[in-house]
Motif scaffolding. Sequence first.
Motif, mmCIF file in Angstrom:
data_model
loop_
_atom_site.group_PDB
_atom_site.id
_atom_site.type_symbol
_atom_site.label_atom_id
_atom_site.label_comp_id
_atom_site.label_asym_id
_atom_site.label_seq_id
_atom_site.Cartn_x
_atom_site.Cartn_y
_atom_site.Cartn_z
ATOM 1 N N ASN A 17 -66.778 19.881 -66.158
ATOM 2 C CA ASN A 17 -66.929 18.788 -67.101
ATOM 3 C C ASN A 17 -65.928 18.902 -68.274
ATOM 4 O OD1 ASN A 17 -68.550 16.771 -67.961
ATOM 5 N ND2 ASN A 17 -69.350 17.967 -69.603
ATOM 6 N N MET A 18 -65.419 20.148 -68.629
ATOM 7 C CA MET A 18 -64.221 20.185 -69.585
ATOM 8 C C MET A 18 -62.962 19.858 -69.196
ATOM 9 S SD MET A 18 -64.119 23.563 -71.925
ATOM 10 C CE MET A 18 -65.894 23.585 -71.988
ATOM 11 N N ILE A 19 -62.640 20.172 -67.741
ATOM 12 C CA ILE A 19 -61.422 19.631 -67.098
ATOM 13 C C ILE A 19 -61.383 18.285 -66.813
ATOM 14 C CG2 ILE A 19 -60.305 19.817 -64.745
ATOM 15 C CD1 ILE A 19 -61.188 22.704 -64.320
ATOM 16 N N ARG A 20 -62.345 17.787 -66.699
ATOM 17 C CA ARG A 20 -62.643 16.250 -66.350
ATOM 18 C C ARG A 20 -62.156 15.569 -67.761
ATOM 19 N NH1 ARG A 20 -66.249 12.343 -67.833
ATOM 20 N NH2 ARG A 20 -67.687 13.812 -68.367
ATOM 21 N N LYS A 21 -62.961 15.964 -68.838
ATOM 22 C CA LYS A 21 -62.611 15.414 -70.378
ATOM 23 C C LYS A 21 -61.257 15.748 -70.706
ATOM 24 C CE LYS A 21 -67.253 15.460 -72.059
ATOM 25 N NZ LYS A 21 -68.250 16.221 -73.025
ATOM 26 N N SER A 22 -60.749 17.012 -70.445
ATOM 27 C CA SER A 22 -59.410 17.343 -70.832
ATOM 28 C C SER A 22 -58.317 16.272 -70.288
ATOM 29 C CB SER A 22 -58.894 18.678 -70.608
ATOM 30 O OG SER A 22 -59.689 19.485 -71.207
#
Lengths: 87, 252
Positions: B109-114
């Motif tokens: 999720n964090m990779i996607r948001k970044s």
Amino acid sequence: MKVEPQDILRYGALAGLIVALIGEIVEHSAGLNLLVLLGLILIISTPIATLVLISIVSLLRRDYVISILAQLSIGAIIASIIISLYR
Amino acid sequence: MLFLGAIGIGFVSAIGGIGGGSLMVPFMVLVLNYDVRVAIATSLLCIVVTSSSAASVYLEKKLVDLKTALILEPTTAVGAIAGAYLTLNLPVEVVKGALGVLLLYISLNMIRKSLSKTTVESGGYGKIAFKRKIAGVLTSFFAGVSSGMFGIGGGVLQVPIMNVVMKIPIKVAVATSSFMVGLTAASGGAVYFIKGLPDPLSVVALASGIVPGATLGAKYLGRLKPRTVKLVFSAILLYASIRMIQSVINWV
């Protein structure tokens, strides 16, 4: 001295941490872990104490919705903890 | 070692805008070989301490949507207690595996948001529709379970619940979640405390390290790119999740 809910949040958990630290030092020297337990209890009870104060302050300000919701939250938390201990 | 690790966790959390709970438990379990239940119990108490200062500021500045927080908190707290009960009664390897899956979700999720473009929300919000409140109440239970079961604050699920399900603006959702995190962690932490699981010295070491680490992180916020920190943090979480999932595969 007027105490606001945010004051309990800000200083309550910190006080618990300090008491726990002192308790650890006392435990190592005197073998008593009462202060450590007290410190941990202070940490855990800080958010609940904040809720209690929010409930009281809201009641005094005649914001009955917030007060009742806070009391329901407190009741749900305490009841769930008690139930989980007996299972 | 725990104190130094906590400084690093606080630093990364402040720069990346990430809760420290998702790093604390893997750090204690994988690096310092703590029993996973002790790590979760210790992490929850530490979260109460570290979340309290931020929550008090939000409360003082009236950024917390108190009504929404108090509507969601009963089910969230019950979920936290149920999560703690699950962790205490399930095999340790199953808990580790489930934690690995959660860490995988958080890191992806964090990779996607970044990597995606962010949009800034503006404006206020009106009365929340009754159906959305019910949906929020029901889904908050699972946020609570994740908190009690894995020793995290629950904000990683609670913020999307408020923002996506209940259509609350992100800034209010973050402030409200910050207030709820302490209550939720305290509810789950109480169950572990009664079972004698939290390690007091570790709680003190963690909390004492995270606060200065977060202060340092806030100072360096302008010099380091949050996106870079988030990607590095995601990679670390991804590695931790693989290690945790691997342990349950080996156990089976």
